[in-house]
Motif scaffolding. Structure first.
Motif, PDB file in Angstrom:
ATOM      1  N   ARG A   1      30.292  40.904  46.197  1.00  0.00           N
ATOM      2  CA  ARG A   1      31.633  40.847  46.114  1.00  0.00           C
ATOM      3  C   ARG A   1      32.102  42.447  46.834  1.00  0.00           C
ATOM      4  NH1 ARG A   1      32.823  38.008  40.330  1.00  0.00           N
ATOM      5  NH2 ARG A   1      31.942  36.086  41.006  1.00  0.00           N
TER       6      ARG A   1
ATOM      7  N   GLU B   1      33.917  44.995  45.731  1.00  0.00           N
ATOM      8  CA  GLU B   1      34.681  45.279  44.660  1.00  0.00           C
ATOM      9  C   GLU B   1      35.567  46.715  44.962  1.00  0.00           C
ATOM     10  OE1 GLU B   1      34.855  44.096  41.426  1.00  0.00           O
ATOM     11  OE2 GLU B   1      33.257  42.588  41.416  1.00  0.00           O
TER      12      GLU B   1
ATOM     13  N   ARG C   1      29.168  47.224  37.858  1.00  0.00           N
ATOM     14  CA  ARG C   1      30.081  46.780  38.682  1.00  0.00           C
ATOM     15  C   ARG C   1      29.585  47.158  40.333  1.00  0.00           C
ATOM     16  NH1 ARG C   1      34.551  43.961  38.611  1.00  0.00           N
ATOM     17  NH2 ARG C   1      34.748  44.535  36.338  1.00  0.00           N
TER      18      ARG C   1
HETATM   19 MG    MG Z   1      35.430  40.183  39.343  1.00  0.00          MG
END
Ligand code: MG
Ligand code: ATP
Length: 570
Positions: free
Chosen positions: A142, A144, A153
């Motif tokens: 992802r 991010e 994250r």
């Molecule tokens: Mg998310």
């Protein structure tokens, strides 16, 4: 494993981008190394942690009947078009899109609902094969916007994602409970403090969705707890404290508020409690096929929760309108909008219901109203709970309980999907009556790296990591006091062999370094026990044992076997 041969390095300082203790410790202990922003290498010691974490996950999921698969990370555009998510995911830019040599588009899987639905399609054809639960542990990608906090994250991360396939709602609920139980066991085995909170599941499924949140000050989520109930604050219903409004019956009055645009300035200007003011925000409500504007009122001391707003409008998303958009949609200016003769749809938070003799924008530049009364001066709008809950608010679902706030790290999310993907990807099965029907699905995510780092975030001290024993890379770190002393070294070698033969995982610090230096590394690495072989061993066969947390003890070599049985049940 001999430390002298291990691919390993520790650091006094953490890199500059490591903002939270767990990230700093993982980097300082040489367990992860950044290759690029949001991309990390797991080093050999960390691989042991990862492997143990995966084992725990596998064991607990399989006890509940889930079966492991491994799906490709690259997924063809076609299945995402069939589910209708390609355009939205592409627009959101969270998903990496790549092409093969023939310019066919693929995405690097941010999640696998489409892929798993394609997998069961034409394989699960009868109600007799249901329920079924398939899971995998693999890399997700992802892009991010703000990758940070190391593995918490990142842009490339390990996820365990499980998907249930069911013939009816009862089966779907049962699968949900099974996964919920498996998650509880996983966190209990890790000995972590967690809360299961009700979460927002957007428009998908039957609305039931829960998150597993590890309690930690650095958590990105706000968790609100009232008695036995807990919510992600995005989802928490609330009843803010009432305010006593003056009862007088004076006429509504327009007054000048020149150049005042923010609510703070306004409250200061009128020198009244902020509860006397109704603030109005203009939102752009984005649907799949159109965009509309809506005015949303709330008592000025409170904030709007945009997740509640999005769900109310059944929209894709909502965002604050720009100054120009506000002008165009309302004919008025930012800072002066109000419910009286508002040109667009006006809805209001429940906090506005009891407002009486209040102030609000007059839908004219530099003007506000005061002494406004619902019904007398303005039709009552639709009232709804749009309020961002906070600590101290009453929870309307828990009699008499007020919210307490904790910060949480979302490590898992479980929810019932219903038939969204099976319908669009045509994964049908035959019911008992021979009718084709779309499979009912559930999906269950668990962030593997985030769990590991979350464990460190809950368990460390000034010296370093304190691994929960279930995922500690080694059970024991063994070291002689003086490597130059042949006798000590030989004795340590013997103990190393003995421990290994007993099936223990031992990291033998045979490096030719000072004891103090080695002990520092040992504390940083956080193995549950340190075993030190020194002079006392040679004279009295005494081994010094120091738990990572707790008091040291000397035990005799003759007692070693018993100690191991006691400590590890080996
Ligand atoms: Mg998310
Ligand atoms: P978040 O709100 O934190 O972005 P999410 O709602 O996007 O999470 P899901 O799509 O439900 O997360 O993914 C399941 C699990 O995967 C999460 O509960 C979390 O543990 C983990 N996860 C999600 N995004 C990341 C990431 N960028 N890095 C590490 N783990 C992640």
């Amino acid at each position: 494993m001999r430390l002298s041969q291990l691919f390993f390095k520790t650091f006094k300082e953490a890199p500059h981008d490591a903002d939270i203790p767990s990230h700093q410790l993982l980097e300082r202990a040489g367990l992860i190394k950044r290759l690029a922003r949001g991309h990390y290498t797991y080093t050999p010691i960390m691989m042991r942690v990862l492997s143990k974490m995966k084992t725990i996950i596998r064991e607990e999921l399989e006890k509940e009947g889930a079966q492991e698969v491994l799906m490709p990370i690259m997924q063809p555009k076609s299945i995402w078009e069939e589910s209708g998510r390609w355009a939205a995911y592409k627009a959101e830019k969270l998903t990496y899109i790549i092409q093969d040599r023939d310019e066919n588009e693929y995405c690097l899987g941010p999640t696998h609902e489409e892929a798993v639905t394609s997998l069961v399609k034409n394989w699960i054809t009868s109600y007799k094969q249901l329920p079924m639960n398939l899971y995998q542990i693999s890399n997700k990608f992802r892009d991010e916007i703000r990758p940070r906090f190391g593995l918490m994250r990142s842009k490339e991360f390990f996820m365990k994602d499980a998907y249930s396939f069911c013939a009816n709602v009862e089966q779907m609920q049962e699968q949900y409970q099974k996964m919920r139980r498996a998650y509880q066991k996983i966190f209990e085995r890790l000995g972590l403090e967690y809360v299961i909170v009700q979460a927002d599941s957007g428009k998908i499924g039957d609305g039931k969705s829960e998150e597993f949140q590890l309690v930690a000050d650095v958590g990105e989520d706000s968790v609100l707890i009232a008695g036995d109930l807990a919510f992600n604050s995005e989802k928490a219903p609330c009843t803010p404290k009432d305010f006593k409004y003056p009862k007088h019956n004076e006429a509504i009055e327009k007054f000048s508020t020149p150049g005042i645009k923010t609510i703070e300035e306004q409250v200061k200007f009128v020198d009244q409690p902020s509860q006397m003011m109704l603030k109005t925000l203009i939102y752009k409500i984005v649907y799949e096929d159109k965009t509309e504007f809506a005015a949303v009122g709330i008592r000025a001391d409170r904030e709007i929760n945009t997740v509640k707003l999005t769900n109310y409008f059944e929209a894709l998303e909502v965002e604050l309108a720009s100054e120009q958009e506000i002008k165009k949609a309302t004919g008025s200016e930012i800072g002066f909008i109000g419910p009286i003769k508002c040109l667009i749809d006006f809805v209001a938070d429940n906090t506005c219901r009891n407002m009486h003799n209040f102030m609000c924008g007059a839908n004219e530049k530099d003007l506000h109203f005061k002494n406004v009364q619902w019904k007398r001066d303005c039709d009552e709008p639709t009232f709804y709970d749009f309020c961002q809950a906070k600590a101290g608010d009453q929870c309307p679902l828990a009699q008499g309980e007020v919210y307490e706030e904790k910060r949480g790290i979302e490590v898992g999310h479980i929810f019932n999907l219903g038939n969204k993907y099976s319908t669009s990807l045509e994964a049908f099965y035959q019911t008992e009556n021979g009718k084709p029907e779309a499979l009912l699905m559930g999906c269950f995510g668990l962030g593997v790296g985030r769990c590991i780092q979350g464990a460190v975030e809950q368990k460390y001290d000034e010296k370093g990591i304190i691994w929960p024993s279930e995922i500690a890379p080694f059970q024991i770190l063994l070291t002689p006091v003086n490597v130059k002393d042949q006798d000590q070294m030989q004795a340590a070698e013997k103990i190393y062999k003995q421990l290994q033969e007993m099936g223990l995982e031992v990291l033998f610090d045979d490096r030719k370094e000072r004891l103090g230096f080695k002990l520092k590394d040992s504390d940083l690495l956080g193995m549950p026990y340190k075993m030190i072989i020194g002079k006392n061993f040679l004279s009295d066969k005494e081994i010094e044992i120091e738990p990572r947390q707790g008091d040291k003890a000397n035990i005799s070599q003759d007692y070693l076997k018993d100690w191991i049985e006691e400590s590890f049940g080996a």
